[in-house]
Design an enzyme around this catalytic site. Sequence first.
Site, mmCIF file in Angstrom:
data_model
loop_
_atom_site.group_PDB
_atom_site.id
_atom_site.type_symbol
_atom_site.label_atom_id
_atom_site.label_comp_id
_atom_site.label_asym_id
_atom_site.label_seq_id
_atom_site.Cartn_x
_atom_site.Cartn_y
_atom_site.Cartn_z
ATOM 1 N N ASP A 184 0.862 -1.193 0.000
ATOM 2 C CA ASP A 184 0.000 0.000 0.000
ATOM 3 C C ASP A 184 0.893 1.235 0.000
ATOM 4 O O ASP A 184 2.020 1.189 0.509
ATOM 5 C CB ASP A 184 -0.879 0.011 1.269
ATOM 6 C CG ASP A 184 -2.166 0.787 1.082
ATOM 7 O OD1 ASP A 184 -3.247 0.180 1.082
ATOM 8 O OD2 ASP A 184 -2.092 2.030 0.941
ATOM 9 N N THR B 145 -5.082 6.576 0.518
ATOM 10 C CA THR B 145 -6.385 6.702 1.218
ATOM 11 C C THR B 145 -6.478 5.728 2.390
ATOM 12 O O THR B 145 -7.451 5.750 3.126
ATOM 13 C CB THR B 145 -7.581 6.446 0.273
ATOM 14 O OG1 THR B 145 -7.452 5.140 -0.304
ATOM 15 C CG2 THR B 145 -7.661 7.480 -0.837
ATOM 16 N N TYR C 222 7.769 -5.474 -7.268
ATOM 17 C CA TYR C 222 8.702 -6.580 -7.005
ATOM 18 C C TYR C 222 8.311 -7.264 -5.702
ATOM 19 O O TYR C 222 8.187 -6.627 -4.663
ATOM 20 C CB TYR C 222 10.149 -6.059 -6.894
ATOM 21 C CG TYR C 222 11.098 -7.145 -6.495
ATOM 22 C CD1 TYR C 222 11.489 -8.117 -7.421
ATOM 23 C CD2 TYR C 222 11.562 -7.246 -5.187
ATOM 24 C CE1 TYR C 222 12.335 -9.152 -7.046
ATOM 25 C CE2 TYR C 222 12.408 -8.282 -4.805
ATOM 26 C CZ TYR C 222 12.786 -9.231 -5.741
ATOM 27 O OH TYR C 222 13.608 -10.259 -5.365
ATOM 28 N N SER D 12 -6.967 1.155 -4.855
ATOM 29 C CA SER D 12 -7.680 2.206 -5.603
ATOM 30 C C SER D 12 -8.461 3.053 -4.624
ATOM 31 O O SER D 12 -9.110 2.521 -3.726
ATOM 32 C CB SER D 12 -8.696 1.607 -6.598
ATOM 33 O OG SER D 12 -9.483 2.654 -7.161
ATOM 34 N N ALA E 8 -10.535 -6.263 -7.673
ATOM 35 C CA ALA E 8 -11.682 -5.672 -6.969
ATOM 36 C C ALA E 8 -12.328 -4.665 -7.910
ATOM 37 O O ALA E 8 -11.896 -3.522 -8.007
ATOM 38 C CB ALA E 8 -11.225 -4.996 -5.682
ATOM 39 N N TYR F 232 -13.199 6.930 -12.157
ATOM 40 C CA TYR F 232 -13.275 5.670 -11.405
ATOM 41 C C TYR F 232 -13.915 4.574 -12.255
ATOM 42 O O TYR F 232 -13.380 3.487 -12.405
ATOM 43 C CB TYR F 232 -14.087 5.917 -10.136
ATOM 44 C CG TYR F 232 -14.231 4.739 -9.202
ATOM 45 C CD1 TYR F 232 -13.124 4.239 -8.505
ATOM 46 C CD2 TYR F 232 -15.473 4.146 -8.968
ATOM 47 C CE1 TYR F 232 -13.263 3.178 -7.616
ATOM 48 C CE2 TYR F 232 -15.621 3.094 -8.088
ATOM 49 C CZ TYR F 232 -14.511 2.613 -7.400
ATOM 50 O OH TYR F 232 -14.657 1.564 -6.519
#
Length: 310
Positions: free
Chosen positions: A31, A35, A62, A75, A114, A145
């Site tokens: 991450d 957000t 990697y 996202s 997702a 989006y």
Amino acid sequence: MRVLITGAAGFLGSHLADRLLADGYEVVGMDNFITGSPDNIAHLTGHPGWSFHRHDVTNFIYVAGPLDGVLHFASPASPRDYLELPIQTLKVGSLGTHKALGLALAKQARFLIASTSEVYGDPLVHPQPEAYWGNVNPVGPRGVYDEAKRFAEAMTMAYHRFHGVDTRIVRIFNTYGPRMRPRDGRVVSNFIVQALLGEPLTVYGDGGQSRSFCYVDDLVDGIVRLFERGTAEPTNIGNPVEFTVRQLAGEVLRQTGSASRIVQEPLPVDDPKVRQPDITRARSLLGWEPKVPLAEGLERTIAYFRTKVA
Ligand code: NAD
Ligand code: UDP
């Protein structure tokens, strides 16, 4: 089984990590915290099956060692977030999905994207089955989006058809629960936080638009089933019980006992008027259906937000 979850410090990614670790998977989280929050994964520090890399997945990914799965959850997901981060949203859905698929191909790992009910846009078919192609405005503000996710689905199918990667597409409908950011702008978190703080509940438009809200544990269970024994066909996962936004506001006020008023604010551009998943495929393919009714899920979510904001 060793899997990578991108977006692991987010609301859904962190719950998915918890569930897969509990099931005995080894989980690599990734991450960039755009957000998400380190708080969502702090409890996993020291867990023998868990490791974490801070990385922006729009750049080459990697991961050392073997991987059996890549679950791409990175996202921005709240309308407020993706309207504030339009380029990052387009990049993570396109470049990020490409990198994550390339990693899955190189590791011969299963891939799950997702995706979202937003691929149906402002739907003209109700409820929405997977066979519906949608009604999306590509140049409207939500296009960043919706089109990123539609591109991500197309890219996933191309890797499946051309490279033979074992892929899954989950179309997630509005999901709520603990670990949503208090001010992420989504309707459930907004209303609960507003009610707990005694602020007016902001209903956009006349509040007659509908959504179907799925509790996070149900959603994660559906996703794990899809990952383990689903197919490459897109699969809706969500709770088909539909409420208007005004009904949701009423339920939040009732459960919190708040004296907050309801105020009306302008409806965002291209805000879908209705949304309800047709979950026939998930029922028959995965034997899945949601178990937690809105009243019970809200109770658990309100208890979480009380520890955060009250
Ligand atoms: P979230 O914002 O809580 O989590 C997304 C995570 O992705 C965050 O931790 C963020 O920091 C991370 N991220 C974003 N861009 C990144 C990048 N370039 N590199 C690395 N990390 C990055 O949102 P969420 O509700 O947990 O949503 C997770 C996924 O599920 C998203 O792909 C979203 O589109 C999808 N989804 C969610 C819902 C819902 O109701 N929650 C509905 C439909 C689809
Ligand atoms: N909404 C609202 N008040 C808020 C936040 C959202 O009335 O404070 C409405 C929004 O216009 C939409 C619905 O609630 O019709 C769900 O919004 P959300 O941002 O949670 O997700 P969406 O389903 O639009 O992606």
